[in-house]
Design a protein around this motif. Structure first.
Motif, PDB file in Angstrom:
ATOM      1  N   TYR A 283       0.846  -1.191   0.000  1.00 57.44           N
ATOM      2  CA  TYR A 283       0.000   0.000   0.000  1.00 57.44           C
ATOM      3  C   TYR A 283       0.882   1.242   0.000  1.00 57.44           C
ATOM      4  O   TYR A 283       2.035   1.224   0.426  1.00 57.44           O
ATOM      5  CB  TYR A 283      -0.948   0.015   1.209  1.00 57.44           C
TER       6      TYR A 283
ATOM      7  N   THR B 269      -3.646   3.736  -1.913  1.00 57.54           N
ATOM      8  CA  THR B 269      -3.712   2.759  -3.003  1.00 57.54           C
ATOM      9  C   THR B 269      -3.133   1.440  -2.509  1.00 57.54           C
ATOM     10  O   THR B 269      -2.067   1.412  -1.883  1.00 57.54           O
ATOM     11  CB  THR B 269      -2.921   3.229  -4.239  1.00 57.54           C
ATOM     12  N   THR B 270      -3.853   0.355  -2.772  1.00 59.22           N
ATOM     13  CA  THR B 270      -3.382  -0.977  -2.381  1.00 59.22           C
ATOM     14  C   THR B 270      -3.151  -1.829  -3.625  1.00 59.22           C
ATOM     15  O   THR B 270      -3.760  -1.605  -4.674  1.00 59.22           O
ATOM     16  CB  THR B 270      -4.399  -1.681  -1.471  1.00 59.22           C
ATOM     17  N   SER B 271      -2.264  -2.797  -3.489  1.00 56.47           N
ATOM     18  CA  SER B 271      -1.947  -3.684  -4.598  1.00 56.47           C
ATOM     19  C   SER B 271      -1.649  -5.074  -4.041  1.00 56.47           C
ATOM     20  O   SER B 271      -0.836  -5.218  -3.124  1.00 56.47           O
ATOM     21  CB  SER B 271      -0.740  -3.160  -5.385  1.00 56.47           C
TER      22      SER B 271
ATOM     23  N   LYS C 153      -6.773   4.270 -17.089  1.00 53.62           N
ATOM     24  CA  LYS C 153      -6.962   3.587 -15.800  1.00 53.62           C
ATOM     25  C   LYS C 153      -8.446   3.413 -15.497  1.00 53.62           C
ATOM     26  O   LYS C 153      -8.901   2.320 -15.107  1.00 53.62           O
ATOM     27  CB  LYS C 153      -6.279   4.384 -14.692  1.00 53.62           C
TER      28      LYS C 153
ATOM     29  N   GLU D 127     -10.286  -0.301 -15.135  1.00 51.16           N
ATOM     30  CA  GLU D 127     -10.866  -0.723 -13.857  1.00 51.16           C
ATOM     31  C   GLU D 127     -12.281  -1.282 -14.018  1.00 51.16           C
ATOM     32  O   GLU D 127     -12.767  -2.019 -13.155  1.00 51.16           O
ATOM     33  CB  GLU D 127     -10.882   0.458 -12.881  1.00 51.16           C
TER      34      GLU D 127
ATOM     35  N   ASP E 132      -5.856  -3.674  -9.264  1.00 51.82           N
ATOM     36  CA  ASP E 132      -4.815  -2.795  -8.714  1.00 51.82           C
ATOM     37  C   ASP E 132      -4.215  -1.897  -9.796  1.00 51.82           C
ATOM     38  O   ASP E 132      -2.994  -1.772  -9.921  1.00 51.82           O
ATOM     39  CB  ASP E 132      -3.702  -3.617  -8.052  1.00 51.82           C
TER      40      ASP E 132
ATOM     41  N   THR F  55      -2.843   1.239 -11.513  1.00 49.06           N
ATOM     42  CA  THR F  55      -2.203   2.465 -11.030  1.00 49.06           C
ATOM     43  C   THR F  55      -1.601   3.229 -12.202  1.00 49.06           C
ATOM     44  O   THR F  55      -1.379   2.671 -13.278  1.00 49.06           O
ATOM     45  CB  THR F  55      -1.088   2.159 -10.018  1.00 49.06           C
TER      46      THR F  55
END
Length: 906
Positions: free
Chosen positions: A497, A616-618, A653, A657, A664, A666
């Motif tokens: 994150y 932001t998480t991945s 993006k 999505e 994820d 970005t």
């Protein structure tokens, strides 16, 4: 004496039996010793050398920093392209430039650093600017981490204990480069010793620069980094032994395993070794029903361990490890290294069964007859894998051990088949009465002869069917999923994150930096990126802000959700590593025997994790080869205007999505606005913005890349061009390398065949079996939904050598019979049925030998299976088709040769 008889080394082996036996006994003993010296690893030692130049200057804007700092550095280092520099990436912020230089795989990192230093000394930078050069060897990675806890001590007290008692012990373990102590609380400064004794250099972590949690509790952590040339399993085992001793010395301290690469490496290598053992058993079992003689079966089977022992010697000389690639090579060649012995032994047994010959005479005549055939078949396999050893780029470095191992194995198996097998046949084999199974085979052979007669009379139909099959195979290519390397169900993954640093916190950091510089009598040259000088006064008045603590709170919220899953065994959280307090990683270890696949669980967490403002998480796979942290899918937008690049990336993006399978997503430069540009990315001297994504369970990399590129082309203005990165780019490199290698392999095979047959028509007839194998390989990939990528491609190249064997057996014996006085049709109809049994035997042995790998059992099976699937599918179609098509093509080419000869004579 004919040429075949003169170069028949089987005669010498039979003439000097004790010398032959002594030689192979010595090879087995030496091979056993060589095997004991080989080390286990997950993959070959492939290093990705990177040199990072971090420069700062008192420049207020990103554009000016780019012009005065980034571009001059890039231009100065451009001459290094002639010395292995592959690509240059840079990130520019107000007052700071980070230039990352990627060198060719295998380039010496220390030499690269020296060259960078030499070039930068020539550069005149702006006043008050500084730069730091940092080497990064991505192969020098953390191989094991331990969480350190003691409920009775504070983290500060535990830090002192760890520094004094634990770190020095671990640092002295052989193969350890350094030990990082993570989770040090604010107010503590720790020196972390490197593994090199009597070296003053220490790794210093700033007070409060990182935080660690294990199992939902605050802790310290030891991160053990191995040397680039050290073996992972050896290092982890030695470290574990040291930890066991520390636990006995410090019973009040809990030192728990938090993360390790060793478990998966051990499981994957054990699974491959099991597949290798099963392949040997199946390859031997399939021989007996054809020969119906346990002695003949044993002679053929002995070729497997003998050839493997010889191969171990070659592997030891080249410094290879027993890792996934070399073990896969060994498992795949099991069915091949027995082929030569099968052909020799089967031919000797046939000569014996015809009657009137002693075992010695039968062995000599049979090896005279078959010698060139066996040599040609084996040399073509070696010729195929010679180009593999010289493939370009990352793929080439990765598969060099594969090519060398396979080539060594088949060449040694040829020597076994030409020396040891005939010698044992002389002393063990005797004429046999016909068995019921052979009577059944005779019926099959008669049916084959009738089909062949029909085919020779209807050559146009046969060729039409062959061409139609090939075209149908090519038509499958667009609908086969294409990937780089299959996703592995490792039972572990990372959740990373990034949280924004508050502007006021950045300014407080700037103040602290300025205060430290002032105390040291140094004038500060720049402020950290993103710092607004207008907020400095507010920062002075504001209460203290701890960005690390804020980031830790974010980690706890994510951690709480993950720990609720019954599939999760442990969560190891690190926050603020590499001096970036707003970033963190949750390493998630699943329970043994977890019922949900790793990929499916990743998708679940993507739905369950809380949506935190500006965070932001991945969720990412553990990379088996560290290439710098890029996501698999990466599309680069190249243009001149950084704002247009950022806005276009944002639009792409938003579109991605909404599509299934993209996770994820970005972009770079997301903070850029019309009023202020805070980040400029560059790649190879051009401005770029990246759109990156992880992929879900049901989408292949090739399909995902095609969709992303299509969307990018729809939304981008004409001023922007596209450039792929990450695995998306490597996928293109693979197919480029494949085309080059495939062409070179075919040329090598043709050269060997022309040299051996001294004719152009016979090699062409043999080569015609190659496209017939492509059909089966592609069809097998489609039916099993196996991604067609780097592993499958090596399987296709593998097929080039294999499928030639059947054709060579047919063509060579046909030529021998024609030279003895038979007509062309009689020779074909006699040779093909005689060679049918060894062709079926070798094909069945190879397919059954690869079956355990194709079934995809055990850890790492996802990586091994695509190659075996491609080979089995290709072998089935090429064998079925070549038994009919090759004789027909042979006849057609012979007619063409006769017509050309007639024209010349007229």
């Amino acid at each position: 004496m004919s040429l075949r008889e003169r170069f028949n080394i089987s005669r010498l082996a039979i003439q000097y039996p004790w010398l032959t036996l002594g030689f192979w006994i010595a090879v087995c003993v030496a091979g056993l010793l060589a095997f004991s010296s080989l080390k286990y690893a997950l993959f070959p030692d492939v290093t990705f050398p990177v040199v990072v130049v971090n420069a700062t200057a008192s420049i207020p804007t990103a554009q000016e920093t780019e012009a005065r700092l980034t571009q001059p550095i890039e231009e100065t280092l451009q001459p290094l392209e002639a010395q292995g520099l592959n690509s240059v990436r840079s990130s520019t912020y107000p007052g700071r430039s980070i230039v990352s230089l990627s060198f060719a795989v295998g380039t010496d990192l220390d030499e690269s650093v020296t060259r960078v230093e030499t070039e930068l000394k020539k550069l005149k930078l702006p006043d008050n600017s500084t730069y730091k050069i940092t080497p990064v060897n991505l192969n020098e990675s953390a191989v094991v981490s331990y969480a350190i806890e003691n409920p009775k001590q504070t983290l500060a007290q535990l830090t002192t204990l760890a520094q004094e008692r634990i770190l020095p012990t671990i640092a002295q373990v052989p193969g350890v480069l350094k030990v990082n102590l993570l989770g040090v609380p604010a107010g503590a400064t720790v020196t972390t010793p490197t593994a090199k004794p009597n070296v003053a250099e220490q790794a210093v972590l700033n007070a409060g620069s990182s935080a660690v949690r294990f199992g939902g509790r605050d802790a310290l952590a030891l991160e053990v980094v191995k040397r680039g040339d050290a073996n992972t399993l050896d290092v982890v085992k030695a470290v574990d032994n040291a930890v066991v001793q520390l636990r006995s010395q410090l019973p009040e301290v809990q030192v728990n395993l938090a993360a390790t690469q060793a478990e998966y490496i051990r499981e994957a290598t054990d699974s491959t070794v099991e597949a290798l053992g099963l392949a040997i058993i199946l390859s031997v079992i399939v021989i007996f029903p054809f020969l119906w003689d346990w002695k003949a079966t044993l002679i053929s089977a002995l070729a497997i361990p003998t050839s493997l022992f010889g191969t171990f010697i070659v592997m030891a000389l080249f410094g290879f490890n027993l890792e996934t690639i070399t073990l896969l090579a060994l498992a795949l060649v099991v069915g091949i290294i027995v082929d030569d012995a099968i052909v020799d032994v089967e031919n000797i047994a046939r000569h014996l069964d015809e009657g009137g010959k002693s075992p010695r005479q039968a062995a000599i005549e049979a090896t005279d007859e078959i010698g060139l055939t066996v040599a040609a078949a084996t040399l073509t396999i070696a010729a195929v894998f010679l180009p593999v050893a010289f493939m370009r780029g990352v793929v080439g470095q990765f598969f060099q051990p594969f090519g060398v191992t396979v080539s060594a194995a088949v060449l040694i198996s040829l020597l076994v088949a030409r020396t040891l097998s005939p010698l044992l046949a002389v002393y063990w084999l005797r004429p046999r009465p016909q068995k019921p199974s052979e009577q059944g085979l005779s019926g099959f052979v008669n049916a084959y002869r009738k089909l062949l007669q029909w085919s020779l009379r209807h050559r146009a139909i046969v060729i039409g069917i062959a061409l139609l099959s090939f075209v149908a195979g090519l038509a499958l290519i667009p609908i086969i999923p294409k990937g780089f390397i299959p996703k592995l169900d490792r039972g572990e993954f990372n959740i990373t994150y990034t949280a924004p640093l508050p502007a006021i916190a950045l300014n407080q950091a700037a103040l602290a930096q300025a205060a430290q510089a002032q105390a040291a009598g140094v004038k500060p040259t720049t402020l950290p990126p993103g710092v607004d000088p207008a907020l400095l006064a507010a920062a002075q008045k504001a209460p203290p802000i701890n960005p690390l603590q804020d980031s830790l709170e974010t980690a706890k919220k994510l951690e709480a959700i993950v720990l609720q899953s019954p599939e999760v065994e442990s969560v190891f959280t690190t926050v603020g590593t590499r001096q970036q307090p707003n970033k963190g990683t949750l390493y998630v270890k699943l329970r043994e025997g977890h019922t949900v696949s790793t990929t499916a669980l990743q998708d679940q967490f993507r739905q369950q994790l809380p949506v935190l403002k500006n965070v932001t998480t991945s969720i990412e796979d553990i990379q088996f080869v560290d290439t710098g942290g890029d996501k698999p899918l990466q599309v680069g937008l190249i243009g001149d205007d950084p704002l247009v690049l950022s806005q276009t990336a944002k639009t792409i993006k938003e579109r991605l999505e909404k599509l299934p399978g993209f996770a994820d997503v970005t972009t770079t430069g997301a903070a850029n606005t019309a009023d202020r540009i805070v980040e400029i990315e560059r790649r190879n001297a051009r401005r770029v913005a990246y759109v990156s994504a992880n992929l879900g369970e049901n989408i292949a990399l090739g399909d995902a890349t095609d969709r992303a590129v299509a969307i990018a082309n729809e939304v981008k203005p004409p001023s922007i061009s596209l450039n792929l990165g990450g695995d998306s780019a490597r996928l293109g490199e693979i197919f480029g390398s494949f085309g080059f290698t495939l062409g070179l392999a075919v040329i090598c095979v043709l050269a060997v065949l022309v040299l051996l047959f001294r004719s152009w028509t016979d090699p062409l007839a043999i080569i015609f079996s190659l496209p017939l194998s492509i059909v089966g390989a592609l069809l097998a990939a489609l039916l099993t939904r196996s991604d067609f990528g780097m592993i499958s491609i090596i399987g296709i190249i593998f097929l080039l050598g294999l499928v030639n064997k059947s054709a060579i057996l047919l063509v060579d014996y046909t030529n021998q019979l024609r030279r003895s006085g038979l007509s062309r049709s009689e020779a074909i109809l006699t040779a093909a049925p005689v060679r049918l049994r060894p062709i079926l035997m070798t094909t069945a042995a190879t397919i059954l030998g690869m079956l355990p790998i194709a079934l995809g059992l055990g850890a790492g099976a996802e990586l091994r299976a695509p190659m075996a699937i491609a080979i089995i599918g290709g072998l089935i179609t090429s064998t079925l088709l070549s038994l009919i098509v090759v004789p027909v093509v042979y006849a057609l080419l012979d007619d063409l040769k006769l017509r050309l000869k007639g024209k010349r004579e007229n």
